[in-house]
Design a protein around this motif. Sequence first.
Motif, PDB file in Angstrom:
ATOM      1  N   UNK A   1     -89.224 -28.163  47.234  1.00 33.18           N
ATOM      2  CA  UNK A   1     -88.693 -29.285  47.553  1.00 33.18           C
ATOM      3  C   UNK A   1     -87.491 -29.625  47.859  1.00 33.18           C
ATOM      4  N   UNK A   2     -86.857 -28.409  48.785  1.00 38.13           N
ATOM      5  CA  UNK A   2     -86.175 -29.070  50.018  1.00 38.13           C
ATOM      6  C   UNK A   2     -86.386 -27.265  50.825  1.00 38.13           C
ATOM      7  N   UNK A   3     -85.183 -27.359  51.543  1.00 39.82           N
ATOM      8  CA  UNK A   3     -85.352 -26.370  52.839  1.00 39.82           C
ATOM      9  C   UNK A   3     -85.165 -24.813  52.009  1.00 39.82           C
ATOM     10  N   UNK A   4     -83.754 -25.219  51.507  1.00 42.41           N
ATOM     11  CA  UNK A   4     -83.166 -24.378  51.476  1.00 42.41           C
ATOM     12  C   UNK A   4     -83.956 -23.345  50.015  1.00 42.41           C
ATOM     13  N   UNK A   5     -85.175 -24.396  49.526  1.00 44.50           N
ATOM     14  CA  UNK A   5     -86.365 -23.269  48.355  1.00 44.50           C
ATOM     15  C   UNK A   5     -87.252 -22.698  48.938  1.00 44.50           C
ATOM     16  N   UNK A   6     -87.439 -23.293  50.177  1.00 49.52           N
ATOM     17  CA  UNK A   6     -89.085 -22.584  51.354  1.00 49.52           C
ATOM     18  C   UNK A   6     -87.983 -21.365  51.176  1.00 49.52           C
ATOM     19  N   UNK A   7     -87.186 -21.437  52.055  1.00 49.71           N
ATOM     20  CA  UNK A   7     -85.856 -20.542  52.443  1.00 49.71           C
ATOM     21  C   UNK A   7     -86.037 -19.345  51.272  1.00 49.71           C
ATOM     22  N   UNK A   8     -85.726 -19.297  49.962  1.00 51.83           N
ATOM     23  CA  UNK A   8     -85.635 -18.275  49.438  1.00 51.83           C
ATOM     24  C   UNK A   8     -87.168 -17.638  48.539  1.00 51.83           C
ATOM     25  N   UNK A   9     -88.135 -18.853  48.743  1.00 54.35           N
ATOM     26  CA  UNK A   9     -89.152 -18.635  47.712  1.00 54.35           C
ATOM     27  C   UNK A   9     -90.474 -18.758  47.877  1.00 54.35           C
ATOM     28  N   UNK A  10     -90.216 -19.238  48.812  1.00 52.27           N
ATOM     29  CA  UNK A  10     -91.979 -19.377  49.613  1.00 52.27           C
ATOM     30  C   UNK A  10     -92.079 -17.786  50.406  1.00 52.27           C
ATOM     31  N   UNK A  11     -93.056 -17.015  49.588  1.00 55.98           N
ATOM     32  CA  UNK A  11     -93.346 -16.281  50.701  1.00 55.98           C
ATOM     33  C   UNK A  11     -94.014 -15.774  51.600  1.00 55.98           C
ATOM     34  N   UNK A  12     -95.352 -17.067  51.263  1.00 52.99           N
ATOM     35  CA  UNK A  12     -95.735 -17.339  53.417  1.00 52.99           C
ATOM     36  C   UNK A  12     -94.796 -17.215  54.309  1.00 52.99           C
ATOM     37  N   UNK A  13     -93.973 -18.403  54.292  1.00 53.06           N
ATOM     38  CA  UNK A  13     -92.472 -18.233  54.852  1.00 53.06           C
ATOM     39  C   UNK A  13     -91.764 -17.212  55.121  1.00 53.06           C
TER      40      UNK A  13
END
Length: 357
Positions: free
Chosen positions: A178-190
């Motif tokens: 839902x957003x860049x910061x969402x990925x940055x903090x929560x997506x373990x693949x990233x």
Amino acid sequence: MSTNLAASPFLVKQPFFMPFKNSASAMAATCVHSSRTQTPSQKFDDEVVFNNYVKFCRPDLSDVVPCNPISESKTTPKPRGVIPGESAADLWLQMKDEARSVVNQEPILSNYYLSSILSHDSMDSALANHISIKLSDSSLPVGTLYDLFLGVLNDDQEIMLAVSDDLLAVKERDPACIGYVHCFLNFKGFLACQAHRIAHNLWCKGRKILALLIQNRVSEVFAVDIHPGAKIGRGILLDHATGVVIGETAVIGDNVSILHNVTLGGTGKVSGDRHPKIGDGVLIGAGTCVLGNVRIEEGAKIGAGSVVLKRVPARTTAVGNPARLIGGKENPTKLDKMPSLTMDQTSHISEWSDYVI
């Protein structure tokens, strides 16, 4: 590189994420900068965040983090290191805006987003901080890892360009983001991919024991096992990521999408160059094994659950165990779109199987 634990802002007796008193001294104490030797000079001027936190008010729907659809202009791979319409600095500013919107929506997360995003003056500082917290344990203090990670990121700006491209890739290809910061903090693949980039830098500098230690912690924390010797390009999406295994001599190109439980492995005890080479724009479906020093060429697609032991030509689809090409080996069906960007994992089924329920 300094590893003076006494100087680390993270080694405090109180919990790291603790409620803030509405005071300038508390805000200044938590401001983390990309230089460990500088005296904090940035003033956090987003008073509305703290006001909303104190009032515990909820925002209008207009404050919700936006989730824009993928535009037609983003259906082809981006040039390496280029973010269309914005720079890496612009992306960081957008992430901070998203963080403020989240805090307005959920004041209970104010402290978390302040310490993770809003108190940092650069993306590399925030990334080093976040990964160091994730990977730290009783024998690997947060401050030590932060100094190490930030030193690598400051020394190799190519990593940060790749980080920006990876953020764009996840946002554009994963509808759950839902957003860049969402990925940055929560997506373990990233996060696992960025930790690998740091470990690979250390591996290439001869600091192999340290790189392998980071690999082990990433495997324990994120359930993603990427050997630090593996070479990974930009614009990478590790979707869900659980169970991904990538061997030492594997090479992955740009704009590649890999789903969970994918193995890019060897075939036995043979040493040397023994792992797959993945071209630009490739999509590898969930549960796939690609084994040996084989080439998956540009724009190819590997169907879920396949076992690939031989070269897959560019712009073709391979499915099954053992994998075979859609359309046949002599005249395989050619794809007209980049599969890593479309994320289409099922359209080939009717051309290959009479599978029915």
